[in-house]
Motif scaffolding. Structure first.
Motif, PDB file in Angstrom:
ATOM      1  N   CYS A   1      -6.408  22.755  -7.176  1.00  0.00           N
ATOM      2  CA  CYS A   1      -6.428  21.638  -8.123  1.00  0.00           C
ATOM      3  C   CYS A   1      -7.459  20.588  -7.754  1.00  0.00           C
ATOM      4  O   CYS A   1      -7.800  19.727  -8.559  1.00  0.00           O
ATOM      5  CB  CYS A   1      -5.046  20.991  -8.222  1.00  0.00           C
ATOM      6  N   ASP A   2      -7.955  20.621  -6.489  1.00  0.00           N
ATOM      7  CA  ASP A   2      -8.996  19.680  -6.074  1.00  0.00           C
ATOM      8  C   ASP A   2     -10.365  20.109  -6.565  1.00  0.00           C
ATOM      9  O   ASP A   2     -11.323  19.350  -6.530  1.00  0.00           O
ATOM     10  CB  ASP A   2      -9.017  19.551  -4.546  1.00  0.00           C
TER      11      ASP A   2
ATOM     12  N   TYR B   1     -12.669  21.294 -12.694  1.00  0.00           N
ATOM     13  CA  TYR B   1     -12.431  22.214 -13.802  1.00  0.00           C
ATOM     14  C   TYR B   1     -13.712  22.239 -14.623  1.00  0.00           C
ATOM     15  O   TYR B   1     -14.203  21.205 -15.084  1.00  0.00           O
ATOM     16  CB  TYR B   1     -11.257  21.734 -14.647  1.00  0.00           C
TER      17      TYR B   1
ATOM     18  N   GLN C   1      -8.454  14.061 -12.909  1.00  0.00           N
ATOM     19  CA  GLN C   1      -9.015  15.051 -12.004  1.00  0.00           C
ATOM     20  C   GLN C   1     -10.494  15.282 -12.323  1.00  0.00           C
ATOM     21  O   GLN C   1     -10.981  14.979 -13.408  1.00  0.00           O
ATOM     22  CB  GLN C   1      -8.242  16.369 -12.107  1.00  0.00           C
ATOM     23  N   SER C   2     -11.197  15.861 -11.366  1.00  0.00           N
ATOM     24  CA  SER C   2     -12.628  16.106 -11.515  1.00  0.00           C
ATOM     25  C   SER C   2     -12.885  17.192 -12.574  1.00  0.00           C
ATOM     26  O   SER C   2     -12.322  18.283 -12.502  1.00  0.00           O
ATOM     27  CB  SER C   2     -13.227  16.531 -10.171  1.00  0.00           C
TER      28      SER C   2
ATOM     29  N   ASN D   1     -14.677  10.438 -13.640  1.00  0.00           N
ATOM     30  CA  ASN D   1     -14.231  11.754 -13.157  1.00  0.00           C
ATOM     31  C   ASN D   1     -14.795  12.903 -13.993  1.00  0.00           C
ATOM     32  O   ASN D   1     -14.650  14.070 -13.628  1.00  0.00           O
ATOM     33  CB  ASN D   1     -12.699  11.830 -13.157  1.00  0.00           C
TER      34      ASN D   1
ATOM     35  N   ASP E   1      -2.825  21.583 -13.234  1.00  0.00           N
ATOM     36  CA  ASP E   1      -2.462  20.534 -12.284  1.00  0.00           C
ATOM     37  C   ASP E   1      -0.960  20.291 -12.221  1.00  0.00           C
ATOM     38  O   ASP E   1      -0.500  19.376 -11.541  1.00  0.00           O
ATOM     39  CB  ASP E   1      -3.184  19.229 -12.658  1.00  0.00           C
TER      40      ASP E   1
ATOM     41  N   ARG F   1       1.180  19.168 -14.391  1.00  0.00           N
ATOM     42  CA  ARG F   1       1.740  17.947 -14.975  1.00  0.00           C
ATOM     43  C   ARG F   1       2.697  18.231 -16.123  1.00  0.00           C
ATOM     44  O   ARG F   1       3.632  17.478 -16.373  1.00  0.00           O
ATOM     45  CB  ARG F   1       0.618  17.030 -15.468  1.00  0.00           C
TER      46      ARG F   1
END
Length: 605
Positions: free
Chosen positions: A3-4, A7, A36-37, A131, A592, A594
Motif C-alpha cells: 500500500c506504500d 498506484y 496515498q501516493s 500526493n 488500501d 478502507r
C-alpha cells in the motif's frame, strides 16, 4: 501489492476525451479523500495534451469549428464537481481573455478551442493535491500486456526514439482514429499520397504550386485540405461591391483541386443559430422504450419510417408557419398528409417534401457536372442563411441532431440486427453526418468562390476512380463516361472508421494478440463484423476468452461500431469516463483496505 507503493494509472491518447477521463478521476479522488501516493501517466503522440491532433494550437486560424461556441464546455455539472474553482465554459473563457468572435453563434478557430482545452487541463493540474503526480509521455504506445496482474504500457518516445515501459494498474484508452485503417489504396506511391492531412502546414507542404490534386472525400476534412492549399498559401477571400465572396490567388496554390466521393454530395452548411425549438413528435418516451424492449430491431422497417416522419413534420411546420398557418401533428399520419394536401392546393408554388430529394438529390445521375454541383452548393448556402426557423429544408435536416442521442441508445451494443447494423454503418451514418453536421456557411462560401475562380473543380465529385500510372508516379482520375485527367497528388481527406477484417493499428493488433481484446460480432439474423472491439456497457473490453476486464476501459473513438457518433467534445455521449474514474477510485480504496464499496449515488464512503 504494498500500500506504500504508488498506484499507477495510464491514459493512452490524451485529446479531449483523455482530458475528460483525467478530470473525472481527479474529482472522484478528491471526493474520496485519498491521500496515498498516486501516479497518473498520460500518453500522447504530440505535445498538445488535452487538445489532441484536431485542436492542436499550431494550426492556422482559417481552420474553424463546425460547432458554434455555445455548444463548447469542457466541464461537467455532474457530481462530484470539478476540483477547479470557478470553471468556465468556452464563451466565458473567450470573453475573459478578450478573444474576438466570442458570440454564442460564432465559429471559433480550432486552435482557440485547443487553447481552451489546454487551459482547462492546466487548471486541473494546478488544483491537484501533492500526493497525485502527473507524468506526461510524448510518443507512440505500441503495446500493452498483462504481467503479474499489472499492465505494461510500452512504446517509443517521439524524436528521442527511446523506448518506455510503464507499469499501470488501471488503463483508459481514448486513442483517435489511428486505430482504424487507411482508406487509400496502399499500392499508390507514398511520395505522392498524403494519408492524413494534420497538421496541414506540415503534411500538405509537399504539394507543389500549379499541380493537379485529387482530394478523396467531400466533408469537413476535405474543406480543411482545400483551404490549406489555397488560403493557407497566401490566397485571399474578399467580398466585392455586391457582397459576393471572391478569391484572389497567390499563385502558390495547385492549378486544380478535384474532390471526389461516393455520393459526390457536399455537406449541408450551418449558420450558427440556436437549434430550433421544434420537438420530436414520433420518438416519444413510450415509443423509445418499446423499441429498446424489442432489440435487436430492423433499421429500415422500424426506425427509418419514424425518422422520415420527424423530417416531414419539421419541414411542414416551418413551411406552414412561413405562410401564416399552423401544422398540427397527429397520431394518425394520414391526418397530417391531408393538411399538407390542402395546403399545396392553396400554395401550389411552395416546395414539396421529398425524402430522396433531401438525402440524395442526384441519386439517379451517374455523373455530375461541375456547374450542377456549383448550383447545388449555392442552393445549400441560401438555405443555410435562412436557418432552421425559416428554411423547411434546414428544419428537416436538423432533426437528426435531436434524434441522434436517442438513436445511439438503440444502436449501441447490438441494438440493430446485423443487416441493419451494416447498412447504417456503411450508408446512413455518412448520410446523416452530411445533412446535420456540416461546416459554417462561410466555409461553403469559400468553396463556391474557389470554384468560380477555376481552382476547385467538381467534375469528378461522384463515383470517380483513381489509379496509378507510369508517368512520373502520377495518377489518373476518371469517371464512368471515360472522362479522365492526370493527377500529381492524392490526398486522403476522409476520417477512417471501423471496418471489417481486423485491426490495422499496431497497438490494437498487439492488444488482440495478447488476448486483452476481441472483435465484436453482431450475429443477429445474419452476421456482421464492424471491425471494432467488444466492450460492455461500461466500456470494459471482453477478452479473447470472453472475460470482461474491469482494469481496462475504452472511451470515445475506439468504441465506434459498438456505439455510435462519439462526438469529440461531448461530455455526455457514451460517457465511459465517469464509470472508469469511479471504478478506479474504488480499486484504490479497496487496495488500501478502507472500504469494500464506494457508492457514489449515495455520496458516502
Amino acid at each position: 501489492m504494498n500500500c506504500d507503493t504508488a498506484y499507477k494509472i495510464g491514459i493512452i491518447g490524451f485529446g479531449p476525451k483523455g482530458f475528460y477521463g483525467f478530470e473525472r478521476l481527479a474529482a472522484f479522488l478528491h471526493e474520496a479523500s485519498i491521500f496515498q501516493s498516486i501516479e497518473i501517466h498520460l500518453f500522447n503522440t504530440t505535445r498538445f495534451f488535452a487538445a489532441g491532433d484536431v485542436y492542436r494550437t499550431d494550426q492556422p486560424d482559417f481552420l474553424i469549428m463546425n460547432y458554434a461556441n455555445r455548444n463548447i464546455n469542457s466541464w461537467t455539472l455532474r457530481e462530484p464537481l470539478p476540483i477547479v474553482k470557478n470553471p468556465k465554459d468556452f464563451i466565458s473563457w473567450l470573453k475573459q481573455n478578450d478573444i474576438p468572435n466570442a458570440g454564442p453563434g460564432d465559429y471559433a478557430p480550432r486552435k482557440t478551442v485547443g487553447q481552451y482545452l489546454i487551459h482547462c487541463f492546466e487548471s486541473v493540474i494546478e488544483s491537484l493535491p501533492k500526493n497525485i503526480k502527473v507524468v506526461t509521455h510524448i510518443g507512440s504506445v505500441i503495446n500493452v500486456y498483462k504481467n503479474n496482474g499489472d499492465y505494461h504500457v510500452s512504446g517509443k518516445y517521439k524524436d528521442l526514439g527511446n523506448e518506455f515501459n510503464v507499469v499501470c494498474q488501471k488503463v483508459l484508452f481514448t486513442t483517435g482514429h489511428v486505430s482504424f485503417k487507411s482508406q487509400i489504396n496502399n499500392t499508390i506511391s507514398l511520395e505522392k499520397k498524403i494519408d492524413f492531412i494534420y497538421p496541414t502546414n506540415e503534411k500538405l507542404s509537399l504539394v507543389t504550386p500549379k499541380s493537379q490534386v485529387a482530394v478523396k472525400g467531400f466533408g469537413l476534412t476535405a474543406i480543411d485540405a482545400i483551404l490549406a492549399l489555397t488560403e493557407g498559401r497566401g490566397g485571399i477571400f474578399k467580398k466585392n461591391d455586391k457582397g459576393i465572396l471572391k478569391y484572389i490567388t497567390s499563385e502558390k496554390e495547385p492549378y486544380k483541386i478535384y474532390p471526389f466521393s461516393r455520393t459526390g454530395l457536399p455537406m449541408v452548411p450551418r449558420n450558427g443559430s440556436p437549434i430550433s425549438e421544434l420537438a420530436l413528435q414520433f420518438f416519444t418516451d413510450e415509443v423509445v422504450q418499446n423499441l429498446k424492449s424489442k432489440k435487436p430491431i430492423s433499421f429500415n422497417s422500424t426506425l427509418l419510417p419514424l425518422i422520415k416522419k420527424e423530417f416531414y413534420y419539421a419541414f411542414y411546420s416551418v413551411l406552414f408557419n412561413n405562410n401564416g398557418h399552423k401544422f398540427y401533428c397527429d397520431d394518425d399520419f394520414t391526418v397530417m398528409e391531408n393538411q399538407v394536401q390542402y395546403f399545396h392546393e392553396d400554395y401550389p408554388e411552395s416546395p414539396v417534401f421529398n425524402w430522396e430529394a433531401i438525402v440524395n438529390p442526384f441519386k439517379d445521375e451517374p455523373i455530375l457536372s461541375s456547374m450542377v454541383q456549383q448550383v447545388y452548393v449555392e442552393i445549400l448556402i441560401d438555405e443555410a442563411k435562412l436557418g432552421e426557423d425559416n428554411s423547411p429544408f434546414m428544419a428537416a435536416v436538423a432533426m437528426w441532431r435531436k434524434i441522434s442521442p436517442i438513436f445511439n441508445e438503440i444502436y449501441s451494443f447490438g441494438g440493430l440486427d446485423a443487416e441493419s447494423h451494416k447498412e447504417f454503418d456503411t450508408y446512413y451514418f455518412g448520410l446523416f453526418n452530411r445533412l446535420s453536421y456540416g461546416p459554417p456557411v462561410k466555409n461553403m462560401q469559400k468553396m463556391l468562390a474557389l470554384c468560380k475562380a477555376g481552382i476547385l473543380d467538381f467534375s469528378y465529385t461522384k463515383s470517380a476512380r483513381i489509379a496509378p500510372n507510369d508517368v512520373n508516379d502520377n495518377f489518373t482520375l476518371e469517371i464512368e463516361s471515360g472522362q479522365a485527367t492526370e493527377i500529381n497528388y492524392l490526398i486522403n481527406a476522409t476520417i477512417s472508421r471501423a471496418k471489417q477484417n481486423g485491426f490495422e493499428n499496431e497497438l490494437y493488433q498487439n492488444l488482440h494478440k495478447n488476448g486483452l481484446i476481441r472483435e465484436y460480432e453482431n450475429i443477429t439474423n445474419t452476421r456482421y463484423i464492424p471491425g471494432c472491439l467488444e466492450i460492455n456497457s461500461k466500456g470494459n473490453p471482453v477478452s479473447k476468452t470472453g472475460i470482461v476486464n474491469n482494469n481496462i476501459t475504452f472511451y470515445g473513438t475506439p468504441t465506434e461500431g459498438i456505439t455510435c457518433d462519439n462526438d469529440t467534445l461531448s461530455r455526455t455521449r457514451n460517457d465511459f469516463a465517469t464509470d472508469w474514474a469511479k471504478e478506479t477510485c474504488t480499486a484504490i480504496l479497496k487496495r488500501d483496505g478502507r472500504t469494500e464499496n464506494y457508492d457514489r449515488t449515495e455520496n458516502v464512503l
